[in-house]
Design an enzyme around this catalytic site. Sequence first.
Site, mmCIF file in Angstrom:
data_model
loop_
_atom_site.group_PDB
_atom_site.id
_atom_site.type_symbol
_atom_site.label_atom_id
_atom_site.label_comp_id
_atom_site.label_asym_id
_atom_site.label_seq_id
_atom_site.Cartn_x
_atom_site.Cartn_y
_atom_site.Cartn_z
ATOM 1 N N ASP A 1 -63.513 -2.422 146.664
ATOM 2 C CA ASP A 1 -62.897 -1.817 147.846
ATOM 3 C C ASP A 1 -61.965 -0.676 147.421
ATOM 4 O OD1 ASP A 1 -61.799 -1.400 150.323
ATOM 5 O OD2 ASP A 1 -61.053 -3.444 150.597
ATOM 6 N N ASP B 1 -62.661 -1.103 159.172
ATOM 7 C CA ASP B 1 -62.729 -2.565 159.306
ATOM 8 C C ASP B 1 -63.054 -2.993 160.732
ATOM 9 O OD1 ASP B 1 -61.701 -2.259 156.770
ATOM 10 O OD2 ASP B 1 -60.122 -3.745 157.024
#
Length: 401
Positions: free
Chosen positions: A153, A220
């Site tokens: 990430d 997200d």
Amino acid sequence: MSRRTNPFLPWLASLAAWPALLAAATVDDAALVRTPPMGWNSWNYFGDAVTDADIRRTADLLVSTGMAAAGYRYVIIDDGWQGQRDAQGRLHPNAKFPDMKALADYVHGKGLKFGIYSSPGEKTCSGYAGSYGHEAEDARTFASWDVDYLKYDLCSYRKQLVGKPLDEQTAMMKGAFRTMRKALDATGRPVVYALCSYGWGRVWEWGGEVGGNLWRTTIDIEQSYQSMMFNASAEAGLEGYAGPGHWNDPDMLEVGNKGFESPDMQRTHMSLWVLLAAPLIAGNDLAGMSPATREVLTDPEVLAIGQDARGVPGRRVQQRGAIQLWARPLADGSVAVGLLNTLDHATTATLDLHALGMGSSVSARDVWQHRDLGPIDAQHVFEVPTYGTVLLKLKPAQASR
Ligand code: GLA
């Protein structure tokens, strides 16, 4: 694309006479994800409070609820497991994870796969230690724990991109992701590699080239219908970039979490993810899972669309007012079709067979209802519930004799 050579091959080759062994000694991560990966990830429900006990209990429940048998195999610990580096630079888990190898063994003992999370930055998104400058060391640590899947990430690596021209930013991200891929390969262990850069740098254009098996296309997902629809819609037009071994990822499932208790909304979320050929990474608390949520997550006909062997993602064919039409071609020659109602009340809709490239009459099966509807035409009226989806499998109708 991401078939790579095992680093021990030169040594093995010197033994010359072992052709069968050589054939087996290649790392082929793409083969692990010929169809989109399925599993469970800790983030959407537990956040960084996740513990060893949560993971063990989830592994138990994946098996006892039938989720594992339905295909959910990867148990992935997201952010929040990391502790400190020792004097040799080796990263250790924090106190919530007393023995990572023992935990991985436990998960593997259930017939499941074990996944973990890190970042190319110095810090992860929740402020834990990232892999920056320690990529080779961390890849070896993950291999020593028998990790099968890494979510990598971007997080604090973004700071290094600030102020740089866009093409330089993209080159830097490619470099950072490639560095970890190489480090993983150097261990010789097959690892599914999930890139997370929130779609930055049009990652779908180069994610495969740097060894990614899936890549996040969006920001997200949040626990709302609007967020889920936003992430799905962001993939309209990206279908050409994904296929066997490399998948677009609109983020993990919220089915069963707060905001997604309504079965109609859950079915829309699942319908879109299987039409998109998205990874199916559940993110709910399996201990509190209702029978209705379990049914949505494990419906065999719906999952068969998601795991279809042809591996062609669906596309958004049409938006007519509040109605959306999505279609995905399947290996058996049929077409999976989603008819979505984006309104906050129930409505009716018909199918534009012409836009779907089908004849004037098709034979239809209602996938969620497990019911053959027989031949239908463009006048057939479907009732579509609030924020709901009618998921169909269509085949050209048999010519009448
Ligand atoms: C980012 C990712 C999320 C999750 C968190 C963890 O926001 O996009 O999926 O991994 O970091 O901190």
